[in-house]
Design a protein around this motif. Structure first.
Motif, PDB file in Angstrom:
ATOM      1  N   ALA A 112       0.836  -1.206   0.000  1.00 31.17           N
ATOM      2  CA  ALA A 112       0.000   0.000   0.000  1.00 31.17           C
ATOM      3  C   ALA A 112       0.868   1.252   0.000  1.00 31.17           C
ATOM      4  O   ALA A 112       0.568   2.241  -0.698  1.00 31.17           O
ATOM      5  N   ILE A 113       1.961   1.217   0.770  1.00 35.82           N
ATOM      6  CA  ILE A 113       2.896   2.351   0.769  1.00 35.82           C
ATOM      7  C   ILE A 113       3.452   2.559  -0.623  1.00 35.82           C
ATOM      8  O   ILE A 113       3.527   3.678  -1.138  1.00 35.82           O
ATOM      9  N   ASP A 114       3.850   1.456  -1.259  1.00 34.03           N
ATOM     10  CA  ASP A 114       4.450   1.547  -2.590  1.00 34.03           C
ATOM     11  C   ASP A 114       3.458   2.079  -3.619  1.00 34.03           C
ATOM     12  O   ASP A 114       3.821   2.847  -4.506  1.00 34.03           O
ATOM     13  N   SER A 115       2.216   1.666  -3.495  1.00 31.97           N
ATOM     14  CA  SER A 115       1.195   2.101  -4.454  1.00 31.97           C
ATOM     15  C   SER A 115       0.545   3.422  -4.065  1.00 31.97           C
ATOM     16  O   SER A 115      -0.260   3.970  -4.821  1.00 31.97           O
ATOM     17  N   ASN A 116       0.885   3.912  -2.850  1.00 33.99           N
ATOM     18  CA  ASN A 116       0.320   5.162  -2.335  1.00 33.99           C
ATOM     19  C   ASN A 116      -1.206   5.109  -2.300  1.00 33.99           C
ATOM     20  O   ASN A 116      -1.896   6.014  -2.761  1.00 33.99           O
ATOM     21  N   VAL A 117      -1.709   4.001  -1.758  1.00 36.11           N
ATOM     22  CA  VAL A 117      -3.163   3.847  -1.623  1.00 36.11           C
ATOM     23  C   VAL A 117      -3.477   3.410  -0.201  1.00 36.11           C
ATOM     24  O   VAL A 117      -2.611   2.951   0.542  1.00 36.11           O
ATOM     25  N   LEU A 118      -4.741   3.538   0.171  1.00 34.54           N
ATOM     26  CA  LEU A 118      -5.189   3.018   1.454  1.00 34.54           C
ATOM     27  C   LEU A 118      -5.085   1.503   1.448  1.00 34.54           C
ATOM     28  O   LEU A 118      -5.268   0.854   0.411  1.00 34.54           O
ATOM     29  N   LEU A 119      -4.832   0.938   2.606  1.00 34.45           N
ATOM     30  CA  LEU A 119      -4.723  -0.515   2.736  1.00 34.45           C
ATOM     31  C   LEU A 119      -5.990  -1.197   2.220  1.00 34.45           C
ATOM     32  O   LEU A 119      -5.935  -2.251   1.567  1.00 34.45           O
ATOM     33  N   SER A 120      -7.104  -0.569   2.485  1.00 32.08           N
ATOM     34  CA  SER A 120      -8.391  -1.160   2.090  1.00 32.08           C
ATOM     35  C   SER A 120      -8.608  -1.157   0.581  1.00 32.08           C
ATOM     36  O   SER A 120      -9.502  -1.852   0.084  1.00 32.08           O
TER      37      SER A 120
ATOM     38  N   GLU B 103       4.248   7.100   6.761  1.00 29.46           N
ATOM     39  CA  GLU B 103       3.927   6.151   5.690  1.00 29.46           C
ATOM     40  C   GLU B 103       2.870   5.145   6.142  1.00 29.46           C
ATOM     41  O   GLU B 103       1.886   4.896   5.440  1.00 29.46           O
ATOM     42  N   VAL B 104       3.077   4.548   7.321  1.00 28.73           N
ATOM     43  CA  VAL B 104       2.139   3.527   7.790  1.00 28.73           C
ATOM     44  C   VAL B 104       0.803   4.166   8.167  1.00 28.73           C
ATOM     45  O   VAL B 104      -0.264   3.638   7.846  1.00 28.73           O
ATOM     46  N   GLY B 105       0.868   5.313   8.828  1.00 28.17           N
ATOM     47  CA  GLY B 105      -0.373   5.996   9.203  1.00 28.17           C
ATOM     48  C   GLY B 105      -1.206   6.388   8.000  1.00 28.17           C
ATOM     49  O   GLY B 105      -2.443   6.336   8.027  1.00 28.17           O
ATOM     50  N   LYS B 106      -0.517   6.750   6.918  1.00 24.92           N
ATOM     51  CA  LYS B 106      -1.225   7.177   5.715  1.00 24.92           C
ATOM     52  C   LYS B 106      -2.048   6.030   5.129  1.00 24.92           C
ATOM     53  O   LYS B 106      -3.183   6.217   4.699  1.00 24.92           O
ATOM     54  N   VAL B 107      -1.486   4.808   5.096  1.00 22.77           N
ATOM     55  CA  VAL B 107      -2.225   3.697   4.486  1.00 22.77           C
ATOM     56  C   VAL B 107      -3.385   3.253   5.374  1.00 22.77           C
ATOM     57  O   VAL B 107      -4.308   2.585   4.905  1.00 22.77           O
ATOM     58  N   PHE B 108      -3.349   3.625   6.659  1.00 22.84           N
ATOM     59  CA  PHE B 108      -4.491   3.357   7.540  1.00 22.84           C
ATOM     60  C   PHE B 108      -5.520   4.485   7.490  1.00 22.84           C
ATOM     61  O   PHE B 108      -6.520   4.456   8.208  1.00 22.84           O
ATOM     62  N   GLY B 109      -5.248   5.497   6.666  1.00 20.81           N
ATOM     63  CA  GLY B 109      -6.225   6.548   6.433  1.00 20.81           C
ATOM     64  C   GLY B 109      -6.209   7.681   7.428  1.00 20.81           C
ATOM     65  O   GLY B 109      -7.172   8.457   7.505  1.00 20.81           O
ATOM     66  N   LEU B 110      -5.140   7.827   8.213  1.00 19.64           N
ATOM     67  CA  LEU B 110      -5.087   8.911   9.189  1.00 19.64           C
ATOM     68  C   LEU B 110      -4.899  10.256   8.481  1.00 19.64           C
ATOM     69  O   LEU B 110      -4.144  10.353   7.505  1.00 19.64           O
TER      70      LEU B 110
ATOM     71  N   ILE C   1      -6.261   2.095  15.955  1.00 17.79           N
ATOM     72  CA  ILE C   1      -5.542   2.389  14.707  1.00 17.79           C
ATOM     73  C   ILE C   1      -4.103   2.804  15.010  1.00 17.79           C
ATOM     74  O   ILE C   1      -3.152   2.324  14.371  1.00 17.79           O
ATOM     75  N   VAL C   2      -3.941   3.678  16.006  1.00 18.99           N
ATOM     76  CA  VAL C   2      -2.588   4.113  16.362  1.00 18.99           C
ATOM     77  C   VAL C   2      -1.761   2.919  16.847  1.00 18.99           C
ATOM     78  O   VAL C   2      -0.568   2.804  16.542  1.00 18.99           O
TER      79      VAL C   2
END
Length: 1017
Positions: free
Chosen positions: A172-180, A388-395, A416-417
């Protein structure tokens, strides 16, 4: 049977560190395995070593992947196969085209396709990989007909369910998208783990041919690598004999240049070094470095050779360095010796403006197929992990900022945190992306793609896909081609001095600057702002504490201020002994004889070699093993143990008491990890002297050069202040006098357009080029006619005073510009202004105050030019005491008004404290100390002027003020604004230089544990 294993070098895909990958293979009884990281060979060399140590046959390969899908796997039959794959991948990396769907025809590479992407017809070296879960598909007649071309395919990407989740987060980090938002195609299958070999083979029990094909493929892959043979370009000439002959000839010529005809010591040292250089086949490395320096000199470039290479008299005679190893008693063994397993390298600095020219020469001279930069792995770091990790969880961004900036214990507690923290900490130290080493260049004998694919980063120089440590392991000695602004300061100063004064300064002749009398006087007073390495508040304070007035003390100062030496407590001990030479005894006569220059303290790495040699009786080469091992650079604990044992045996043979030898070894052990390379410090000291000489004798030109090279430790304003204190008249940027950079005419300094905030750099350069072509601008109207600039940009130039030569004030110029440019269509601009005479507008007399100009300058330059910050204060009070008189107020309370230059945060056992640097109304610098409890009540409130109350303390000639109270002083209201809420916002733009250090608190005097008395036996 594992032909497709990923380590964490499959960036943002694999989750298994290389060591763990091999360890798990051992657990699963694997006898052969392939490392096939995605589009890279970063890990293969460590992989080969790790597998060899565990009795596993290593296969090396690449998984070729594009558009988030695997194209095919390549496995090298031998070294030629790796080279083929490397060249293939390099071609596509450079072209940025997508990899082809099917592999090209390779001679020494096996290709494995998946069932889905296999071509209709397979070449002899091509196979189809069948996963265990795909075996059931073999009932298909079409697939059954291809069993003779099938092999076992069990990819490995992760170890546990949690790591599978980590893999998905990485995708998800690599694709710059939400995990979902990930789809099944974005991540690997849940089966991509190691399993016991028997379990894996059981899936293929009904198809023994597949197992046989796999075994045959493994048997035919025999990639052998020689880690011991040097991989650098072997010879500068044609062979070893002619290389050493040329090096000898050059050394003899340099001997005459540096020492004259009759220096017996220098002749002996040259002979000794040449013997070792030839024995280690290092002549080519010296000659290539000499060739680069020769080219640099032919272009008139200045360079600084530093690092341990300055321990070599050959380097000195070839002009690679300017450090005489005889003068400073530098040991060649610190650079090169027969016992040294890892190759050394030269560190050579150029001006940041000229480094790319040197790089172009190296790539062209030695061939683009043979030259590349070292790579480096940029790891996930604390702040980037949580972002990076927070971003894919939508924070949201606000939460990401809080997570990144605060320690984990201050993070908000929610599910989430917690996820972000748990998975984030798993990523710590994982490689995130590949980048270019800042300076390390490899020049290979064979094409460099024999060892690695290349990538082309934005800077335009190719990089290998492994770092400097791997390069060293496989036999490369890198060339460190560095850049620094300090050389730009010196080089540009010399050019400005010749242009402005008609004086040619041969600053490359270090004899005119090193230990120069007047420069030494400035050095001892800490009057060194702008000078390379000796301008920071900490360094200037150290120079004053030492009353440093000579080269050798400066070399020591350059070392003891380094974090390691200071952390060990040796800086405090050195200062004490320097100022109190009768209040300590040398621990042993050897310490007096060999370390008398540093009062018996092991300040330098070379000192470890000296003590091991002159007290322990070890060869100098063994002393270097001791130094490297204790500084964490030695790879072999066995080698350290042997040298330690030899040390004590030799000490006993020389009649030294065991207790004395134990204490001396303890001291070596205590200080070896902290000490600094003396040759490195000496190189810094020479460059510092060159800077200082120019500052002392040509201060205005020197400061202009510092400003044009974008400064050093401080902001531009400080260097402008230094120029003014040296007698310069500072002018705002002017369209007729300024260039993009700052100009000097006699003692008049015109700031460059580069300092004007919001002014486009291309437009600034256009002004300069038009003036060179068509002459000075005659008026604002002439400027508007010639320069394609909009009204807003014209206003910026008017506000900064760039049209003051017209004799009109800013308000009149603003009205004129508006009348000329409002309602003027671009297509009619030249026609109207060229064909019609310039109209003289009758303008009212619009007065402006000096305060308006000053606030304009703060807004556009970040500091005032037409007056000082003190002139903008509401108070007329300027303090009871001036900085120049602080020494006579020792232990007294003083009240001062001062302008904040910089502050540094440092940790202490009592908490965080600050050191401040200020100037008083007379422009003189002084320093303050702010303890943690005081800062709670009287904190820093940003840049500006403060009223200070404190007690003067004098520490070895250096006065500081321990602050009791301080308050920030307000400026006059900004007259450009009518609304009172806006009248104080501009002063908030006044800057300060803020720095901090993350380290353990320095030890107190009683914790240093260095005896000041001779040991009684």
């Amino acid at each position: 049977m594992y032909l497709n294993c990923h380590s964490f070098h499959s960036l943002r895909y694999g989750t298994i560190p290389l060591v763990d990958l091999i360890s798990q293979a051992v657990t699963c009884g694997v006898k052969a395995m392939a490392l096939t990281d995605i589009n890279t060979v970063t890990g293969i060399y460590d992989f080969i070593k790790g597998c060899d140590a565990e009795g596993i046959k290593p296969l090396v390969g690449i998984e070729f992947r594009a558009e988030n899908a695997m194209r095919y796997i390549g496995l090298a039959k031998n070294a030629d196969g790796l080279a083929e794959m490397n060249r293939f991948l390099t071609t596509y990396n450079f072209s940025e085209e997508s990899l082809p769907i099917h592999a090209p025809e390779f001679d020494s590479v096996f290709i494995i396709y998946t069932v889905e992407n296999a071509p209709e017809t397979l070449r002899d070296n091509e196979f189809i990989g069948i996963r265990p879960e795909e075996v059931s598909k073999l009932f298909s007649l079409e697939l059954k007909s291809k069993i003779n071309k099938m092999v076992v395919l069990q990819p490995v990407t992760f170890r546990t369910k949690k790591e599978f989740n980590l893999h998905k987060i990485l995708r998800a980090i690599d694709s710059n998208v939400l995990l979902s938002k990930l789809t099944d195609a974005d991540y690997c299958k849940t089966s991509e783990v190691f399993q016991p070999l028997e379990s894996l083979l059981s899936f293929y029990a009904e198809y023994p041919e597949i197992i046989h094909n796999t075994e045959q493929l493994i048997n035919q892959c025999n990639f052998l690598f020689d880690f011991k043979t040097p991989k650098n370009k072997k010879f500068y000439t044609n062979n070893r004999q002619s290389d050493i002959a040329l090096l000898t000839s050059l050394a003899q010529q340099g001997l005459l240049w540096r020492y004259g005809k009759n220096n017996i010591q220098a002749k002996a040292r040259i002979a000794k070094e040449l013997k070792v250089i030839d024995q280690l086949e290092f002549s080519g490395y010296f000659l290539i470095t000499w060739d680069i320096i020769r080219y640099s000199n032919s272009r008139g470039f200045m360079h600084i050779g530093r690092g341990s290479g300055a321990n070599s008299i050959i380097a000195y005679c070839l002009g690679i360095t300017d450090i005489c190893p005889l003068e400073l008693d530098l040991y060649f063994e610190r650079f090169l010796n027969v016992n040294r397993k890892s190759p050394p390298d030269f560190d050579i600095d150029w001006s940041w403006k000229e480094r790319d020219v040197i790089l172009e020469y190296i790539f062209n001279r030695y061939g683009k197929d043979h030259v590349a930069f070292c790579g480096t792995n940029v790891e996930f770091k604390y702040r980037s992990i949580f972002r990076e990790v927070g971003k894919v969880f939508g924070l949201p961004k606000e939460e990401l900022d809080l997570l990144a900036k605060n320690p984990m214990k201050l993070h908000e507690k929610n599910s989430i945190v917690t996820f972000v923290q748990n998975y984030g900490m798993m990523l710590e130290k994982y490689p995130n992306q590949r980048s270019m080493h800042s300076c390390g260049i490899l020049i290979s004998e064979e094409p460099i793609t024999n060892y690695t694919p290349l990538e082309m980063p934005p800077k335009g120089f190719p990089i290998v896909l492994f770092d400097m440590h791997v390069a060293e392991d496989i036999g490369f000695e890198k060339f460190d081609i560095l850049s620094q602004r300090g050389i730009g300061h010196i080089d540009d100063s010399v050019k400005l001095i010749e242009k402005n004064k008609g004086i040619r300064v041969n600053i490359r002749d270090t004899s005119i600057s090193k230990n120069e009398k007047v420069a030494n006087s400035h050095l001892s007073q800490g009057n060194t702002i702008g000078c390379f390495y000796i301008e920071s508040p900490a360094m200037r304070g150290l120079l004053r504490r030492l009353k440093c007035d000579n080269y050798k003390t400066l070399v020591a100062a350059s070392s003891i201020i380094r974090p390691g030496v200071a952390k060990s407590g040796m800086m405090k001990e050195y200062i004490f002994r320097h100022n109190n030479p009768t209040q300590f005894e040398y621990f042993h006569d050897v310490f007096k004889e060999q370390l008398g220059e540093t009062y018996g303290i092991m300040v330098y790495q070379e000192d470890v070699i000296k003590i091991a040699l002159h007290y322990g009786g070890l060869p100098a080469a063994d002393g270097d093993i001791l130094r490297r091992a204790m500084s964490g650079k030695g790879r072999s604990l066995e080698a350290l143990k042997k040298v330690k044992d030899d040390f004590f045996i030799s000490c006993a043979q020389n009649g030294h008491p065991a207790a004395l030898s134990e204490e001396i070894y303890r001291q070596i052990e205590s200080f070896a990890g902290y000490s600094f390379c003396k040759a490195h410090s000496a190189s810094y000291a020479v460059e510092s002297y060159q800077s200082l000489y120019l500052k002392v004798y040509h201060p205005i030109e020197f400061m202009v050069a510092v400003i044009n090279n974008q400064g050093g430790f401080y902001r531009t304003e400080v260097y402008v202040h230094e120029a003014r204190m040296a007698g310069a008249t500072i002018h705002n940027p002017c369209v007729n006098k300024s260039n993009y950079e700052t100009n000097v005419y006699g003692t008049d300094v015109y700031l460059g357009f580069m300092h004007v905030l919001s002014l486009d750099s291309k437009m600034a350069l256009f002004i300069e080029s038009d003036r060179e072509k068509n002459g000075d601008f005659l008026s604002l109207e002439d400027f508007i006619n010639r320069i394609p600039m909009g009204l807003e940009s014209i206003k910026i130039l008017i506000f900064i005073g760039a049209f003051s030569f017209t004799g009109k004030n800013k308000n009149q110029l603003l009205v004129t510009a508006s009348l000329l440019l409002n309602n003027l269509k671009p297509e009619n601009k030249n026609l109207m202004l060229l064909q019609e005479p310039v109209k003289e507008f009758k303008l009212p007399n619009l007065e402006r105050s000096i305060y308006e100009d000053a606030f304009d300058e703060i807004e556009l330059l970040s500091f005032p030019v037409s007056c000082t910050v003190f002139d903008l204060l509401q108070t007329k009070y300027r303090g009871d005491v001036m900085a120049k008189n602080l020494l006579i107020h020792r232990k007294k309370q003083v009240k001062m008004l001062a302008y904040l230059i910089s502050r540094k945060q440092v940790p202490t056992k009592r908490g965080t404290m600050y050191f401040g640097t200020w100037i008083d109304n007379q422009g003189t610098y002084f320093d303050t100390v702010h303890f943690p409890d005081n800062l709670l009540q009287y904190p820093f409130l940003g840049g500006g002027c403060y009223l200070l109350l404190g007690v003067v303390e004098v520490d070895y000639h250096f006065p500081t003020i321990t602050i009791l109270k301080m308050a920030k002083m307000p400026f006059v209201p900004d007259p450009r604004y009518m609304d009172t809420k806006d009248q104080y916002k501009t002063q908030q733009q006044i800057k300060e230089d803020v720095s901090s250090t993350q380290r353990a608190p320095y030890p107190q005097e009683h914790e240093i544990n260095l005896p000041r008395h001779r040991m009684s036996l």
